[in-house]
Design a protein around this motif. Structure first.
Motif, PDB file in Angstrom:
ATOM      1  N   GLN A 162       0.821  -1.202   0.000  1.00  0.00           N
ATOM      2  CA  GLN A 162       0.000   0.000   0.000  1.00  0.00           C
ATOM      3  C   GLN A 162       0.865   1.267   0.000  1.00  0.00           C
ATOM      4  OE1 GLN A 162      -2.687  -0.306   3.276  1.00  0.00           O
ATOM      5  NE2 GLN A 162      -4.008  -1.831   2.282  1.00  0.00           N
ATOM      6  N   GLU A 163       2.028   1.211   0.623  1.00  0.00           N
ATOM      7  CA  GLU A 163       2.885   2.398   0.696  1.00  0.00           C
ATOM      8  C   GLU A 163       3.345   2.860  -0.682  1.00  0.00           C
ATOM      9  OE1 GLU A 163       4.592   5.608   2.249  1.00  0.00           O
ATOM     10  OE2 GLU A 163       3.316   4.173   3.298  1.00  0.00           O
ATOM     11  N   PRO A 164       3.926   1.973  -1.528  1.00  0.00           N
ATOM     12  CA  PRO A 164       4.307   2.454  -2.873  1.00  0.00           C
ATOM     13  C   PRO A 164       3.098   2.859  -3.716  1.00  0.00           C
ATOM     14  CG  PRO A 164       4.633   0.075  -2.694  1.00  0.00           C
ATOM     15  CD  PRO A 164       4.372   0.586  -1.324  1.00  0.00           C
ATOM     16  N   LEU A 165       1.922   2.215  -3.473  1.00  0.00           N
ATOM     17  CA  LEU A 165       0.732   2.623  -4.227  1.00  0.00           C
ATOM     18  C   LEU A 165       0.341   4.047  -3.882  1.00  0.00           C
ATOM     19  CD1 LEU A 165      -1.490  -0.596  -4.081  1.00  0.00           C
ATOM     20  CD2 LEU A 165      -0.333   0.361  -6.086  1.00  0.00           C
ATOM     21  N   ARG A 166       0.420   4.362  -2.597  1.00  0.00           N
ATOM     22  CA  ARG A 166       0.116   5.748  -2.211  1.00  0.00           C
ATOM     23  C   ARG A 166       1.113   6.712  -2.851  1.00  0.00           C
ATOM     24  NH1 ARG A 166      -1.392   3.291   2.784  1.00  0.00           N
ATOM     25  NH2 ARG A 166       0.758   3.494   3.570  1.00  0.00           N
ATOM     26  N   TYR A 183       2.360  11.098  -6.659  1.00  0.00           N
ATOM     27  CA  TYR A 183       3.188  11.714  -7.709  1.00  0.00           C
ATOM     28  C   TYR A 183       2.441  11.775  -9.037  1.00  0.00           C
ATOM     29  CZ  TYR A 183       7.227  12.080  -4.706  1.00  0.00           C
ATOM     30  OH  TYR A 183       8.068  12.450  -3.695  1.00  0.00           O
ATOM     31  N   THR A 184       1.488  10.890  -9.236  1.00  0.00           N
ATOM     32  CA  THR A 184       0.661  11.010 -10.446  1.00  0.00           C
ATOM     33  C   THR A 184      -0.164  12.293 -10.389  1.00  0.00           C
ATOM     34  OG1 THR A 184       0.516   8.597 -10.643  1.00  0.00           O
ATOM     35  CG2 THR A 184      -1.129   9.899 -11.826  1.00  0.00           C
ATOM     36  N   GLN A 185      -0.738  12.571  -9.228  1.00  0.00           N
ATOM     37  CA  GLN A 185      -1.502  13.819  -9.080  1.00  0.00           C
ATOM     38  C   GLN A 185      -0.619  15.044  -9.228  1.00  0.00           C
ATOM     39  OE1 GLN A 185      -4.809  13.856  -8.943  1.00  0.00           O
ATOM     40  NE2 GLN A 185      -4.711  11.584  -9.044  1.00  0.00           N
ATOM     41  N   LEU A 186       0.626  14.998  -8.721  1.00  0.00           N
ATOM     42  CA  LEU A 186       1.556  16.133  -8.870  1.00  0.00           C
ATOM     43  C   LEU A 186       1.916  16.366 -10.327  1.00  0.00           C
ATOM     44  CD1 LEU A 186       3.952  15.590  -5.815  1.00  0.00           C
ATOM     45  CD2 LEU A 186       2.272  17.419  -6.143  1.00  0.00           C
ATOM     46  N   LEU A 187       2.143  15.273 -11.099  1.00  0.00           N
ATOM     47  CA  LEU A 187       2.438  15.420 -12.527  1.00  0.00           C
ATOM     48  C   LEU A 187       1.287  16.098 -13.256  1.00  0.00           C
ATOM     49  CD1 LEU A 187       4.130  11.982 -13.389  1.00  0.00           C
ATOM     50  CD2 LEU A 187       5.170  14.251 -13.581  1.00  0.00           C
ATOM     51  N   LEU A 188       0.052  15.648 -12.894  1.00  0.00           N
ATOM     52  CA  LEU A 188      -1.107  16.256 -13.537  1.00  0.00           C
ATOM     53  C   LEU A 188      -1.211  17.735 -13.214  1.00  0.00           C
ATOM     54  CD1 LEU A 188      -3.831  13.483 -13.032  1.00  0.00           C
ATOM     55  CD2 LEU A 188      -2.836  14.222 -15.209  1.00  0.00           C
ATOM     56  N   LYS A 189      -0.912  18.089 -12.002  1.00  0.00           N
ATOM     57  CA  LYS A 189      -1.089  19.470 -11.561  1.00  0.00           C
ATOM     58  C   LYS A 189       0.008  20.380 -12.099  1.00  0.00           C
ATOM     59  CE  LYS A 189      -2.510  20.019  -7.421  1.00  0.00           C
ATOM     60  NZ  LYS A 189      -2.583  20.102  -5.930  1.00  0.00           N
ATOM     61  N   PHE A 220      -5.668   6.368 -15.982  1.00  0.00           N
ATOM     62  CA  PHE A 220      -5.462   4.916 -15.988  1.00  0.00           C
ATOM     63  C   PHE A 220      -4.614   4.479 -14.799  1.00  0.00           C
ATOM     64  CE2 PHE A 220      -5.942   4.732 -20.898  1.00  0.00           C
ATOM     65  CZ  PHE A 220      -7.319   4.713 -20.762  1.00  0.00           C
ATOM     66  N   VAL A 221      -3.538   5.249 -14.559  1.00  0.00           N
ATOM     67  CA  VAL A 221      -2.664   4.924 -13.423  1.00  0.00           C
ATOM     68  C   VAL A 221      -3.438   5.040 -12.117  1.00  0.00           C
ATOM     69  CG1 VAL A 221      -0.640   5.646 -12.106  1.00  0.00           C
ATOM     70  CG2 VAL A 221      -0.560   5.625 -14.613  1.00  0.00           C
ATOM     71  N   ASN A 222      -4.226   6.081 -11.976  1.00  0.00           N
ATOM     72  CA  ASN A 222      -4.987   6.299 -10.746  1.00  0.00           C
ATOM     73  C   ASN A 222      -6.010   5.178 -10.526  1.00  0.00           C
ATOM     74  OD1 ASN A 222      -5.723   7.958  -8.469  1.00  0.00           O
ATOM     75  ND2 ASN A 222      -7.606   8.443  -9.587  1.00  0.00           N
ATOM     76  N   ASN A 223      -6.708   4.747 -11.587  1.00  0.00           N
ATOM     77  CA  ASN A 223      -7.681   3.653 -11.454  1.00  0.00           C
ATOM     78  C   ASN A 223      -6.993   2.330 -11.092  1.00  0.00           C
ATOM     79  OD1 ASN A 223      -9.802   5.353 -12.071  1.00  0.00           O
ATOM     80  ND2 ASN A 223      -9.775   4.858 -14.275  1.00  0.00           N
TER      81      ASN A 223
END
Length: 536
Positions: A319-323, A328-334, A350-353
């Motif tokens: 769960q830790e690496p998933l978080r 970081y996916t959200q940071l890239l988007l932002k 896709f990555v988030n899902n």
């Protein structure tokens, strides 16, 4: 009195017989000689006393009609009087009277048969005189001795017959250790007659010297101590097979308490010893298997504990690496993806899902592990109404969004853990909400039925259902009938099955495609009373 009528063969009538007979002290009875049944024509009171019956039951009847149990030699004696007209004294008898008629004591009677002749010398009547037989002391002693001897012989025959019918060897020794009785099975083993065996000891019967010495010594030990003795000995059969005898010597006590003989019996215990040896072997094998089972169980407990620890650690570490991926996916988007880059945003979604699916999968794997390795005792009880309330509380947002109508009847108290059985309700109800009809709101009905010694709980819905051939497969790990169309990990029903089976229950389902589904789970009965279901 009845006066006898004179017979045709008589020249002169007999004087007043009844009056004459009554004056005599001995017992008299007169019969017709020229009559094949020897009809009784006169009896005195003394004879009535012997017969224990009145004259009216004797006069005018045949002799053997009056005394039906009389010995056959009476008839011969009466015939001899006719053939040889002189007084005769046959051997003493008890007159053929039953004990009930003759009295408490059997009485022997001396008889004298006297012919009564006509003037022509023909025997027309026979007078039977009977008087008690007085025995002198020696004769009485001899008679008593004969009676005792006959009784002993009768008891001995009964004793011998009983012992001959048993498969055991039975025998009796005198005080010198010589055989005074041997039953037939032992004689058959020796191949000897009773005469050949009586009066001999074990040495004279060609027993092995060491065994004969031991047996003779043990007989003398019983005679000396007055105590019974038992022992065993090996033997070799005629076919060369080896076996074992168990024997016992018992003192026979006289009236003064001294030992007057030794009785013994021998039994073949070869099969019994073999059965005991086999039983001991099986018990040893069972003990060894139990030890192996204990060791295997201990290894299984260690493996389960390690597996449980691995599941917890793995879930935490995964769960830790998933978080981290999600953050970081959200940071890239932002920061690095502009609104004009729809393709990049799609990839990020896709990555988030995938992260969310992985989190759900890890969560369900952990739940499945907990269902297997739960520390709750199967002896605990739970109010299913409380477990249902807990499940409905967790599902409240989904229930509200889907506008579901959920009803429940009275639910019982069963064996189990409230949190785990709440998970069963949660998975079954969430399935009903997930696989609902698009054209109508979900309707879910929960009810309990008492059947035999268990409670059957059913969860019925009006959803899309499934084809009946998949009713067993859907409870397997990662089994999903609608991959891609509906979210899920395929572990929900597998978790339900593991929880229900842990508490001695079972779970199954019935459905038709497009006509809803009904899931059942049964748990053992622990209380007669039921509790109310959750508020409607």
């Amino acid at each position: 009195m009845i006066d006898p009528a004179p017979t045709p063969a008589m020249d002169t009538p007999i004087p007043d017989l009844p009056a004459m007979l009554e004056s005599l002290p001995d017992a008299y009875l007169i019969v017709l000689a020229n009559d094949p049944v020897f009809t009784v024509i006169a009896v005195n009171a003394a004879f009535e006393k012997i017969a224990k019956t009145g004259k009216e039951r004797m006069l005018g009847r045949g002799f053997f009609e009056v005394f039906p149990q009389g010995p056959n030699n009476i008839l011969a004696a009466l015939q001899r009087v006719i053939e040889h007209p002189e007084p005769q004294s046959p051997p003493a008898i008890n007159f053929g009277l039953p004990a009930s008629e003759a009295g408490a004591e059997e009485q022997s009677w001396r008889r004298v048969h006297t012919p009564i002749l006509s003037s022509s010398g023909e025997v027309t009547h026979i007078a039977v005189r009977a008087f008690p037989l007085d025995l002198n002391p020696r004769e009485r002693a001899d008679a008593e001795s004969r009676k005792v001897s006959e009784a002993i012989q009768q008891h001995w025959r009964l004793f011998d017959t009983a012992l001959d019918s048993t498969p055991d060897f039975t025998y009796i020794f005198d005080l010198e250790g010589r055989f005074t009785y041997v039953n037939r099975p032992l004689l058959a083993l020796w191949g000897k007659s009773l005469e050949e065996a009586l009066g001999k000891n074990f040495f004279e019967l060609n027993y092995p010297l060491e065994l004969a010495a031991r047996l003779q010594r043990q007989i003398q030990q019983v005679i000396t101590t007055g105590a019974r003795l038992s022992d065993e000995t090996a033997y070799t059969g005629v076919d060369g097979s080896e076996g074992y005898y168990e024997y016992i010597f018992v003192p026979v006590l006289a009236g003064d308490g001294t030992v007057e003989a030794v009785a013994g019996s021998t039994r073949d215990i070869t099969r019994r010893n073999a059965a005991e040896a086999e039983r001991e072997r099986l018990m040893a094998k069972l003990a060894e298997n139990n030890r192996d089972l204990v060791r295997a169980n201990e290894a299984l407990i260690r493996a389960n504990r390690e597996l449980e620890e691995f599941a917890y650690v793995s879930s935490h570490d995964l769960q830790e690496p998933l978080r981290t991926i999600n953050i970081y996916t959200q940071l890239l988007l932002k920061k690095h993806v502009s609104a004009g880059q729809p393709e990049a945003r799609q990839y990020a979604e896709f990555v988030n899902n995938g992260v969310h699916r992985m989190e759900a999968l890890i969560h369900d794997v952990l739940s499945y592990s907990q269902a297997i390795h739960s520390q709750s005792s199967p002896g605990e009880t739970v109010n299913l109404a409380a477990a249902l309330c807990q499940a409905l509380s967790a599902l409240q947002p989904l229930i509200a969004d889907s506008h579901a109508n959920i009803t429940a009847g009275d639910l019982p108290v069963v064996a189990g853990d409230e949190e785990q059985l709440a998970k069963v309700f949660e998975n079954l109800i969430s399935n009903a909400l997930k696989y609902r009809n698009a054209t109508e709101a979900p309707v879910i009905r929960i009810a309990a039925t008492h059947a035999g010694n268990e409670w059957v709980i059913e969860v019925n819905d009006n959803g899309i259902g499934f084809e009946p051939q998949y009713a067993r497969d859907i409870f397997g790990l990662f089994k999903r009938l609608h991959r891609g169309a509906y979210p899920g990990t395929g572990l929900g029903l597998a978790i339900c099955r593991r929880i229900v089976e842990r508490y001695g229950g079972r779970i199954w389902a019935q459905s038709e495609l497009g006509r809803g589904a009904t899931f059942y789970f049964a748990l053992p009965e622990v209380a007669a009373s039921t509790s109310l279901g959750p508020p409607q």
